[in-house]
Design an enzyme around this catalytic site. Sequence first.
Site, PDB file in Angstrom:
ATOM      1  N   GLU A 120      70.053  15.030  78.840  1.00 14.94           N
ATOM      2  CA  GLU A 120      70.826  13.888  79.347  1.00 14.94           C
ATOM      3  C   GLU A 120      70.179  13.416  80.636  1.00 14.94           C
ATOM      4  O   GLU A 120      69.838  14.219  81.498  1.00 14.94           O
ATOM      5  CB  GLU A 120      72.280  14.261  79.702  1.00 14.94           C
ATOM      6  CG  GLU A 120      73.193  14.454  78.529  1.00 14.94           C
ATOM      7  CD  GLU A 120      74.637  14.776  78.939  1.00 14.94           C
ATOM      8  OE1 GLU A 120      75.062  14.399  80.056  1.00 14.94           O
ATOM      9  OE2 GLU A 120      75.323  15.418  78.142  1.00 14.94           O
ATOM     10  N   GLU A 137      76.524  21.888  79.004  1.00  9.74           N
ATOM     11  CA  GLU A 137      76.818  22.070  80.431  1.00  9.74           C
ATOM     12  C   GLU A 137      77.893  23.104  80.728  1.00  9.74           C
ATOM     13  O   GLU A 137      78.968  22.766  81.258  1.00  9.74           O
ATOM     14  CB  GLU A 137      77.197  20.728  81.068  1.00  9.74           C
ATOM     15  CG  GLU A 137      76.077  19.714  80.997  1.00  9.74           C
ATOM     16  CD  GLU A 137      76.349  18.457  81.816  1.00  9.74           C
ATOM     17  OE1 GLU A 137      77.460  18.319  82.354  1.00  9.74           O
ATOM     18  OE2 GLU A 137      75.440  17.632  81.916  1.00  9.74           O
TER      19      GLU A 137
HETATM   20  C1  FCB Z   1      77.587  14.895  81.730  1.00  4.21           C
HETATM   21  C2  FCB Z   1      78.364  15.096  80.452  1.00  4.21           C
HETATM   22  C3  FCB Z   1      78.491  13.835  79.625  1.00  4.21           C
HETATM   23  C4  FCB Z   1      78.746  12.619  80.492  1.00  4.21           C
HETATM   24  C5  FCB Z   1      77.716  12.536  81.585  1.00  4.21           C
HETATM   25  C6  FCB Z   1      77.850  11.313  82.455  1.00  4.21           C
HETATM   26  O1  FCB Z   1      77.917  15.879  82.657  1.00  4.21           O
HETATM   27  O2  FCB Z   1      77.732  16.074  79.664  1.00  4.21           O
HETATM   28  O3  FCB Z   1      79.500  14.033  78.669  1.00  4.21           O
HETATM   29  O4  FCB Z   1      80.034  12.658  80.975  1.00  4.21           O
HETATM   30  O5  FCB Z   1      77.801  13.686  82.386  1.00  4.21           O
END
Ligand code: FCB
Length: 457
Positions: free
Chosen positions: A356, A170
Amino acid sequence: MTFEPHRPTVPAGLRWSAATSAFQIEGSREADGGGRSIWDDYLERPGAIIDGSTGDPGGDSYRHPELDVALAAGLALDRYRFSIPWARLQPDGRGNGNTAALDHYSRFVDLLLEAGVTPFPTLFHWEMPSAMEAEGGWLSRDTVARFADYVAIVADRLGDRVEHWYTLNEPAMTTLQGYAVGALAPGKQLLFDALPTVHHQLLAHARASEALRARGAAQVGLLNNHTWVLPLHDTAEDQQAAALYDIIHNRVFSEPLLTGGYPDLEALGLPAMPVHDGDLEAIVRSIDFYGINFYNPTTITAADAASPIPFDIVPTPGVPVTGFGPEWPIMPSALRDLLIDLHARHPEMPPVIIGENGASFPEPDDAGRVEDPARIDYLAGHIAAVAEAIDAGVPVEEFTVWSLLDNWEWADGYTQRFGLVHVDFETGERTPKASYDWYRDLIASAKAAATTTEESR
Ligand code: FCB
């Protein structure tokens, strides 16, 4: 298309994964000669972490890696996404690498392989060595070569067994939250002057990809955080504000990777990127897959004329929210819509990995079985959205739950639990939640269906 929320139609052949990151689960920050990172610095700022916690010992995973491997294997994950912390491996951001820490991750890779789970490490999940930040961090072009050197050290040690790599997690959050508004480490508030960190991160990723491929990597990519941007009102002002937000959150990261060029920032009154000859060619060649982390849509309205930034982020009307409240609205169709939109704009894009997706909800701190139907609904809704995008032709190949286990949620400390597994942070005890059993059964039925399809051919 309708779907049964708890049993989404699962696309055959999708790979299944779950993710964690080192600083959020490992604890033992100084073990094996680990160095200080920007998160060690940031968390010492008064008031920076909502509950004053430090992430240590957290889930204590550095001392007990076998516990997490058993949980990953218990789900029958295809791959496990974990991160390797730069500041532990290269405490000052230079030099030959910390042998004790390299040994640790080498053993961890072996444990995963013995358990039948493919290791899928992330090489930078936000923990820049403090020494590098002191020299400018991602504002400095020199960090690009430093990062590639660190990646080469890790690949020299693990590349005989690890073939799949994520470089950066990210970069958008590092730029926007870390350097523009200061809500994450390193806590700078540079607003649009943070934009050079975009280019330096993408270039660092590209140089790291070259180093990994030279050491035999089969698949390299990075993880962009994408959001689906909605104007609050159907007015020209809100649409213009939403378009600008879409550029700085999504497109300034996706377009150089997928087209080899940045959106026209100067036309929007923003500083141009510090691009040198050859940079964009390196960036556009750098990915074997496109990683997307998705949590929520973002609703935007035009800001007051006096505001230093021309947009405001506001709650998304009419949708439920996660444990973060209105900041994290729940809208699975936003994931489908952004996947279809991205693919329509880039029909030749490489395979997509959802790196994610998940949610936090208020849950008890003490160990014990947690029934978490809201998390199951959230995940089922988003997996169904991925299935719809695949039906529409988007080449999604993998889905990853954030997170395998409860962890330290950065500036939100221990107040947000994202895990499929409950962690008692007093004792380190892990207890699978109802969502863990649900995900295990989903993976098993998806694999059984894929085998049946294969056999009937
Ligand atoms: C993302 C991050 C991860 C975690 C999630 C909830 O942005 O990559 O580390 O904090 O959010």
